[in-house]
Design a protein around this motif. Structure first.
Motif, PDB file in Angstrom:
ATOM      1  N   ALA A 166       0.325  -1.192   0.068  1.00  0.00           N
ATOM      2  CA  ALA A 166       0.452   0.153   0.234  1.00  0.00           C
ATOM      3  C   ALA A 166       1.019   1.394   0.391  1.00  0.00           C
ATOM      4  O   ALA A 166       0.832   2.577  -0.611  1.00  0.00           O
ATOM      5  CB  ALA A 166      -0.919  -0.113   1.278  1.00  0.00           C
ATOM      6  N   THR A 167       1.528   1.227  -0.015  1.00  0.00           N
ATOM      7  CA  THR A 167       2.826   2.578   0.993  1.00  0.00           C
ATOM      8  C   THR A 167       3.042   2.374  -0.449  1.00  0.00           C
ATOM      9  O   THR A 167       3.285   3.883  -0.665  1.00  0.00           O
ATOM     10  CB  THR A 167       3.640   2.158   1.949  1.00  0.00           C
ATOM     11  OG1 THR A 167       3.237   1.415   3.274  1.00  0.00           O
ATOM     12  CG2 THR A 167       4.836   3.491   1.790  1.00  0.00           C
ATOM     13  N   ASN A 168       3.876   2.182  -1.322  1.00  0.00           N
ATOM     14  CA  ASN A 168       4.518   2.104  -2.862  1.00  0.00           C
ATOM     15  C   ASN A 168       3.755   2.339  -3.564  1.00  0.00           C
ATOM     16  O   ASN A 168       4.206   3.075  -4.144  1.00  0.00           O
ATOM     17  CB  ASN A 168       5.448   0.580  -2.741  1.00  0.00           C
ATOM     18  CG  ASN A 168       6.624   0.106  -2.457  1.00  0.00           C
ATOM     19  OD1 ASN A 168       6.677   1.262  -1.193  1.00  0.00           O
ATOM     20  ND2 ASN A 168       7.082  -1.157  -2.336  1.00  0.00           N
ATOM     21  N   ALA A 169       2.298   2.016  -3.678  1.00  0.00           N
ATOM     22  CA  ALA A 169       0.943   2.691  -4.086  1.00  0.00           C
ATOM     23  C   ALA A 169       0.909   3.844  -3.814  1.00  0.00           C
ATOM     24  O   ALA A 169       0.414   4.300  -5.145  1.00  0.00           O
ATOM     25  CB  ALA A 169      -0.131   1.579  -3.951  1.00  0.00           C
ATOM     26  N   CYS A 170       0.681   4.300  -3.041  1.00  0.00           N
ATOM     27  CA  CYS A 170       0.637   6.372  -2.395  1.00  0.00           C
ATOM     28  C   CYS A 170       1.680   7.074  -2.803  1.00  0.00           C
ATOM     29  O   CYS A 170       1.124   7.734  -3.257  1.00  0.00           O
ATOM     30  CB  CYS A 170       0.661   5.507  -1.353  1.00  0.00           C
ATOM     31  SG  CYS A 170      -1.043   5.243  -0.538  1.00  0.00           S
ATOM     32  N   ILE A 171       3.053   6.594  -2.439  1.00  0.00           N
ATOM     33  CA  ILE A 171       3.981   6.937  -2.917  1.00  0.00           C
ATOM     34  C   ILE A 171       3.917   7.089  -4.515  1.00  0.00           C
ATOM     35  O   ILE A 171       4.348   8.260  -5.307  1.00  0.00           O
ATOM     36  CB  ILE A 171       5.236   5.988  -2.496  1.00  0.00           C
ATOM     37  CG1 ILE A 171       5.646   6.491  -1.146  1.00  0.00           C
ATOM     38  CG2 ILE A 171       6.484   6.968  -3.238  1.00  0.00           C
ATOM     39  CD1 ILE A 171       6.776   5.511  -1.158  1.00  0.00           C
ATOM     40  N   ASP A 172       4.089   5.922  -5.758  1.00  0.00           N
ATOM     41  CA  ASP A 172       3.604   6.467  -6.854  1.00  0.00           C
ATOM     42  C   ASP A 172       2.265   7.006  -6.944  1.00  0.00           C
ATOM     43  O   ASP A 172       2.730   8.240  -8.225  1.00  0.00           O
ATOM     44  CB  ASP A 172       3.270   4.961  -7.393  1.00  0.00           C
ATOM     45  CG  ASP A 172       4.778   3.906  -7.121  1.00  0.00           C
ATOM     46  OD1 ASP A 172       5.733   4.355  -7.140  1.00  0.00           O
ATOM     47  OD2 ASP A 172       4.290   2.872  -7.518  1.00  0.00           O
TER      48      ASP A 172
END
Length: 439
Positions: A166-172
């Motif tokens: 989820a964090t990587n999706a948010c950063i993207d």
């Protein structure tokens, strides 16, 4: 009008008014759809593009209800195309499944991720500051987790694994959108006040307290700090939006979720030294952005006073009593209305505007008001409904989230009407109901 039936059971979708178009008629249908999702079901990009072209050609401005519905369906199609574009690999237009999943895969995956869905939504919300975007990012997270389920070996807790995705999706998402807080600008014809314009965050949205309460009720080991008042108030969420994505994530893992430094570093694919450095820079930015005088965060001490102020705020609006409203406001009260460009800084500027809105003889008269009390971001809030002249119902107009200090309202953040549904409230109130209740 197209796109008005549930994608799972084909039942008619509820009318959400303005804002995002519903896809499923209930949470149960949403979960059923993701339990039976296949990684190869994404339509070809060319098919989605053709659908967009068709919708653009048939879009008509009249009648207004049809235009609104068709425009929302068009926006949903564009979002679908955007998601396809974000998921492509070099030389491919859509991803395909490496192997067809069997029913045991689906059941096991649902059992693994469903207990963490609400926590993922809160985490994504805090990362991006938008309730609507958080919903999309949770779905993206679960889809990516489904595709990568073979890589989950159980060495980490499921929530930790999902947090990382989820964090990587948010950063993207943050890097794609390039969102940066800016200052409000003067609005022609509106006297907004002589004070310095506040920060403008058009994407900022509220988070219903009822969902925060469900987190603790549903979870055997709730991360209490993650949904506490201190880490949920809008002033804190707004300050987070000033942090670069990776600093934001590190601070959330360390100071909000209370994760150990080594785990936070691993989640972010950073060294411990780099993680600590990012955390210190993030903390410094928050110290500069948060109000110097912080409230006592103990909700109980303020609940009775807040309840009284909210009640008087609703009565003042319903009676169109500018003088009563003035007694509730701090001298330096700030009003913002994301995503709209209007803002007011100072009691005098706000009261001048309210005088025009409340006065039936004024060209700016808006109508008769009714309110329902709610809570958002661990703050008092109200859902506002207005009966426009010549109409017979009260329609949802906004959600006001109030920040109260020293017995005065010092900040009002007004959000769009479609978010009323997130609080479990109707988009319309019949006149007789509105007249009888919440007085």
């Amino acid at each position: 009008m197209s796109g008005r039936n549930c994608q799972v059971c084909a039942a008619p979708l509820p009318d959400r008014g303005r804002g995002r178009t519903s896809v499923y008629c209930s949470a149960a249908c949403r979960q059923r759809a993701y339990r039976h999702r296949r990684t190869a079901i994404d339509p070809p990009a060319a098919e989605v593009l053709a659908d967009i072209e068709r919708r653009v050609k048939t879009l008509a401005l009249q009648p207004p209800d049809a235009f609104r519905s068709d425009a929302e369906a068009l926006a949903a199609a564009v979002r679908k195309l955007r998601r396809l574009a974000h998921n492509v690999t070099p030389g491919a237009v859509t991803k395909t499944a490496e192997r067809p999943p069997d029913s045991d895969d689906e059941v096991d995956f649902a059992a693994l991720v469903e207990p963490h869905r609400k926590w993922l939504h809160l985490h994504c919300y805090r990362m991006v500051g938008s309730y609507d975007d958080a919903e999309d990012l949770v779905q993206e997270t679960l889809l990516k987790a489904w595709r990568d389920r073979s890589g989950f070996e159980g060495r980490a807790a499921p929530r930790t694994w999902l947090y990382r995705i989820a964090t990587n999706a948010c950063i993207d998402h943050l890097r794609r959108t390039g969102r940066r807080p800016r200052r409000y600008e003067p609005v022609p014809g509106i006297e907004s006040g002589s004070s310095e314009p506040p920060d403008r965050l058009p994407w900022l949205q509220p988070y219903p307290d009822r969902l925060l309460d469900e987190l603790s009720a549903d979870d055997e080991q709730p991360e209490t700090a993650a949904e506490s008042r201190e880490t949920m108030e809008l002033v804190f969420l707004a300050a987070l939006q000033h942090l670069p994505p990776r600093q934001r994530a590190v601070l959330i893992f360390r100071d909000v979720l209370g994760r150990p430094v080594e785990e936070a570093a691993t989640l972010m694919d950073m060294s411990v030294a780099a993680s600590n450095s990012a955390l210190q820079r993030a903390r410094q930015t928050l110290r500069e952005r948060l109000p110097q005088r912080r409230m006592d965060w103990a909700v109980g001490e303020h609940s009775q006073q807040e309840h009284d102020i909210v009640r008087r705020y609703m009565v003042a609006a319903e009676r169109a009593d500018v003088s009563m409203m003035a007694d509730l406001l701090g001298a330096d009260v700030v009003v913002t209305m994301p995503p709209n460009p209007m803002w007011f800084a100072g009691r005098d500027a706000l009261l001048q505007q309210l005088g025009r809105v409340f006065d039936p003889a004024s060209p700016g008269y808006f109508g008769r008001w009714r309110h329902l009390p709610v809570r958002a971001n661990r703050q008092p809030a109200v859902a506002g409904y207005v009966q426009r002249p010549g109409t017979s119902v009260y329609r949802a107009q906004m959600v006001d989230v109030l920040r109260i200090e020293a017995g005065r309202i010092v900040e009002i953040t007004t959000f769009e009407a479609h978010l009323v549904a997130a609080f479990g409230l109707p988009l319309r109130l019949p006149v007789e109901h509105a007249a009888d209740g919440h007085r």
